[in-house]
Write a protein that holds these residues in place. Sequence first.
Motif, PDB file in Angstrom:
ATOM      1  N   GLU A 175      -3.596  76.483  56.836  1.00  0.00           N
ATOM      2  CA  GLU A 175      -2.983  75.246  56.353  1.00  0.00           C
ATOM      3  C   GLU A 175      -2.418  74.533  57.305  1.00  0.00           C
ATOM      4  O   GLU A 175      -1.905  75.356  58.172  1.00  0.00           O
ATOM      5  CB  GLU A 175      -1.755  75.777  55.358  1.00  0.00           C
ATOM      6  CG  GLU A 175      -0.891  74.986  54.926  1.00  0.00           C
ATOM      7  CD  GLU A 175      -1.298  74.565  53.571  1.00  0.00           C
ATOM      8  OE1 GLU A 175      -0.707  73.997  52.807  1.00  0.00           O
ATOM      9  OE2 GLU A 175      -2.522  74.318  52.963  1.00  0.00           O
ATOM     10  N   THR A 176      -2.589  73.424  57.365  1.00  0.00           N
ATOM     11  CA  THR A 176      -1.882  72.560  58.726  1.00  0.00           C
ATOM     12  C   THR A 176      -0.675  71.635  58.154  1.00  0.00           C
ATOM     13  O   THR A 176      -0.750  71.342  56.744  1.00  0.00           O
ATOM     14  CB  THR A 176      -3.174  71.555  59.422  1.00  0.00           C
ATOM     15  OG1 THR A 176      -3.401  70.606  58.092  1.00  0.00           O
ATOM     16  CG2 THR A 176      -4.325  72.412  59.635  1.00  0.00           C
ATOM     17  N   THR A 177       0.058  71.254  58.866  1.00  0.00           N
ATOM     18  CA  THR A 177       1.302  70.321  58.668  1.00  0.00           C
ATOM     19  C   THR A 177       0.668  69.106  57.927  1.00  0.00           C
ATOM     20  O   THR A 177       1.207  68.746  56.937  1.00  0.00           O
ATOM     21  CB  THR A 177       1.927  70.273  59.865  1.00  0.00           C
ATOM     22  OG1 THR A 177       2.215  71.163  60.532  1.00  0.00           O
ATOM     23  CG2 THR A 177       3.419  69.312  59.468  1.00  0.00           C
ATOM     24  N   LEU A 178      -0.189  68.454  58.745  1.00  0.00           N
ATOM     25  CA  LEU A 178      -0.733  67.283  58.074  1.00  0.00           C
ATOM     26  C   LEU A 178      -1.502  67.415  56.555  1.00  0.00           C
ATOM     27  O   LEU A 178      -1.249  66.645  55.811  1.00  0.00           O
ATOM     28  CB  LEU A 178      -1.965  66.477  59.146  1.00  0.00           C
ATOM     29  CG  LEU A 178      -0.890  65.781  60.032  1.00  0.00           C
ATOM     30  CD1 LEU A 178      -2.035  65.089  60.910  1.00  0.00           C
ATOM     31  CD2 LEU A 178      -0.229  64.870  59.855  1.00  0.00           C
ATOM     32  N   GLY A 179      -2.276  68.594  56.635  1.00  0.00           N
ATOM     33  CA  GLY A 179      -2.955  69.031  55.271  1.00  0.00           C
ATOM     34  C   GLY A 179      -1.581  69.014  54.130  1.00  0.00           C
ATOM     35  O   GLY A 179      -1.909  68.406  53.160  1.00  0.00           O
ATOM     36  N   ASN A 180      -0.658  69.696  54.441  1.00  0.00           N
ATOM     37  CA  ASN A 180       0.310  69.925  53.661  1.00  0.00           C
ATOM     38  C   ASN A 180       1.101  68.667  52.908  1.00  0.00           C
ATOM     39  O   ASN A 180       1.400  68.470  51.953  1.00  0.00           O
ATOM     40  CB  ASN A 180       1.479  71.044  54.085  1.00  0.00           C
ATOM     41  CG  ASN A 180       2.258  71.548  53.117  1.00  0.00           C
ATOM     42  OD1 ASN A 180       1.980  71.622  52.117  1.00  0.00           O
ATOM     43  ND2 ASN A 180       3.542  71.472  53.541  1.00  0.00           N
ATOM     44  N   HIS A 222      -0.403  65.631  53.147  1.00  0.00           N
ATOM     45  CA  HIS A 222      -1.275  64.974  52.351  1.00  0.00           C
ATOM     46  C   HIS A 222      -1.352  65.645  50.744  1.00  0.00           C
ATOM     47  O   HIS A 222      -1.295  64.811  50.223  1.00  0.00           O
ATOM     48  CB  HIS A 222      -2.773  65.175  52.997  1.00  0.00           C
ATOM     49  CG  HIS A 222      -3.791  64.394  52.140  1.00  0.00           C
ATOM     50  ND1 HIS A 222      -3.790  63.405  52.037  1.00  0.00           N
ATOM     51  CD2 HIS A 222      -4.519  65.045  51.291  1.00  0.00           C
ATOM     52  CE1 HIS A 222      -4.788  62.792  51.337  1.00  0.00           C
ATOM     53  NE2 HIS A 222      -5.443  64.063  50.761  1.00  0.00           N
ATOM     54  N   LYS A 223      -0.961  66.790  50.701  1.00  0.00           N
ATOM     55  CA  LYS A 223      -1.051  67.387  49.527  1.00  0.00           C
ATOM     56  C   LYS A 223       0.318  66.840  48.667  1.00  0.00           C
ATOM     57  O   LYS A 223       0.075  66.510  47.558  1.00  0.00           O
ATOM     58  CB  LYS A 223      -0.948  68.854  49.340  1.00  0.00           C
ATOM     59  CG  LYS A 223      -2.209  69.684  49.459  1.00  0.00           C
ATOM     60  CD  LYS A 223      -2.041  71.106  49.309  1.00  0.00           C
ATOM     61  CE  LYS A 223      -3.101  71.768  49.967  1.00  0.00           C
ATOM     62  NZ  LYS A 223      -2.831  73.335  49.987  1.00  0.00           N
ATOM     63  N   THR A 237      -0.105  63.258  47.654  1.00  0.00           N
ATOM     64  CA  THR A 237      -1.114  63.192  46.487  1.00  0.00           C
ATOM     65  C   THR A 237      -0.296  63.786  45.353  1.00  0.00           C
ATOM     66  O   THR A 237      -0.583  63.065  44.228  1.00  0.00           O
ATOM     67  CB  THR A 237      -2.324  64.021  46.776  1.00  0.00           C
ATOM     68  OG1 THR A 237      -2.785  63.610  48.069  1.00  0.00           O
ATOM     69  CG2 THR A 237      -3.114  63.830  45.579  1.00  0.00           C
ATOM     70  N   THR A 252      -3.593  70.467  43.197  1.00  0.00           N
ATOM     71  CA  THR A 252      -3.112  70.416  44.659  1.00  0.00           C
ATOM     72  C   THR A 252      -2.880  71.630  45.291  1.00  0.00           C
ATOM     73  O   THR A 252      -2.899  72.038  46.536  1.00  0.00           O
ATOM     74  CB  THR A 252      -1.736  69.483  44.894  1.00  0.00           C
ATOM     75  OG1 THR A 252      -0.846  70.168  44.019  1.00  0.00           O
ATOM     76  CG2 THR A 252      -1.902  68.165  44.270  1.00  0.00           C
TER      77      THR A 252
END
Length: 162
Positions: free
Chosen positions: A3-8, A10-11, A14, A32
């Motif tokens: 899990e990346t900070t940016l990925g989180n 983004h979720k 969304t 999500t």
Amino acid sequence: MAETTLGNIHKQLTAAELIRGKMRLSIVQSLTGLTIRPLRTMWKEIHNEGPSNGKLPESVLSYMVNQAMAAGISTFTSLHLRQHSPNAPITAEGLLATWSTYQRLCGPMDINAGYYALRDVRADFVSFPRCTCCDAHFIYDPGSTLTSRCPFCGHSPAKDDK
Ligand SMILES: [Zn+2]
């Protein structure tokens, strides 16, 4: 994948978009992968009231209550399938993209109905044939007079194609 900070982030964004469209939280959760508690908080912040807790409908057919809905949901499904394979998993991004195109072209629509349509066509719970009369695809189910006919031209595969 870790899990990346940016990925989180983004979720979260969304999820906020889905919630703005009043998508049911259990579906937001499954799309999500976020947990239900922060999603509830997000809903309250966006809508100033708690999320609806009513029972989820069993299928897309629950949304097809009149001819306009039957036509709208079939149009939404056609739009989606023009850009996404029927076998590809339903993603939040794909759903939001189709929903935004649909609303720009055709007006407001319940995003939950769109989700159920894609899910049920994908699972073959309802069929999505091409009308032999007007060539549009539509959600077909013999169980109701609304869905046993093409919502665009009124052609009935069971009666008129014999
Ligand atoms: Zn037709």
